[in-house]
Design a protein around this motif. Structure first.
Motif, PDB file in Angstrom:
ATOM      1  N   TRP A   1      14.034  -3.907  -4.848  1.00 25.25           N
ATOM      2  CA  TRP A   1      12.997  -4.593  -4.947  1.00 25.25           C
ATOM      3  C   TRP A   1      11.606  -4.209  -4.269  1.00 25.25           C
TER       4      TRP A   1
ATOM      5  N   PRO B   1       8.933  -1.444  -6.306  1.00 30.17           N
ATOM      6  CA  PRO B   1       7.738  -2.032  -6.953  1.00 30.17           C
ATOM      7  C   PRO B   1       6.682  -2.682  -6.057  1.00 30.17           C
ATOM      8  N   LEU B   2       6.981  -3.152  -4.968  1.00 32.53           N
ATOM      9  CA  LEU B   2       6.169  -3.948  -3.934  1.00 32.53           C
ATOM     10  C   LEU B   2       5.294  -2.567  -3.289  1.00 32.53           C
TER      11      LEU B   2
ATOM     12  N   ALA C   1       4.634   0.235  -4.838  1.00 30.85           N
ATOM     13  CA  ALA C   1       3.528   0.555  -5.837  1.00 30.85           C
ATOM     14  C   ALA C   1       2.250  -0.294  -6.115  1.00 30.85           C
ATOM     15  N   VAL C   2       2.667  -1.768  -5.961  1.00 33.99           N
ATOM     16  CA  VAL C   2       1.717  -2.677  -6.083  1.00 33.99           C
ATOM     17  C   VAL C   2       0.787  -2.584  -4.820  1.00 33.99           C
ATOM     18  N   ALA C   3       1.197  -2.301  -3.698  1.00 30.47           N
ATOM     19  CA  ALA C   3       0.290  -2.037  -2.503  1.00 30.47           C
ATOM     20  C   ALA C   3      -0.383  -0.983  -2.465  1.00 30.47           C
TER      21      ALA C   3
ATOM     22  N   PHE D   1      -1.471   0.766  -5.624  1.00 28.79           N
ATOM     23  CA  PHE D   1      -2.596   0.441  -6.365  1.00 28.79           C
ATOM     24  C   PHE D   1      -3.784  -0.607  -6.022  1.00 28.79           C
ATOM     25  N   ALA D   2      -3.137  -1.613  -5.043  1.00 27.05           N
ATOM     26  CA  ALA D   2      -4.253  -2.540  -4.586  1.00 27.05           C
ATOM     27  C   ALA D   2      -5.153  -1.864  -3.779  1.00 27.05           C
TER      28      ALA D   2
END
Length: 66
Positions: free
Chosen positions: A23, A26-27, A29-31, A33-34
């Motif tokens: 998990w 994906p965290l 990747a989100v960071a 992209f943010a």
């Protein structure tokens, strides 16, 4: 085709331990992209902030752009 099935079977049998739980990826990747979205957002309206630098040359060349 036999080579491909051999590679797939070898990959399925290999147990590779991840250095993070599943998990976390994906965290990350989100960071990322943010952070990239923040960089892009910070460049908004840059042309209008520096419009005083181009006002003189724009009026000299006319405003009839197609």
């Amino acid at each position: 085709m036999a080579l491909l099935s051999t590679i797939v079977l070898a990959a399925a049998e290999a147990k590779i331990e991840l250095f993070f739980p599943a998990w976390v990826f994906p965290l990350i990747a989100v960071a990322v992209f943010a952070a990239l979205a923040f960089v892009v957002y910070s460049y908004r309206d840059v042309a209008n902030r520096h419009s005083h630098k181009v006002d003189g040359s724009a009026s000299a060349h006319g405003t009839d752009h197609h």
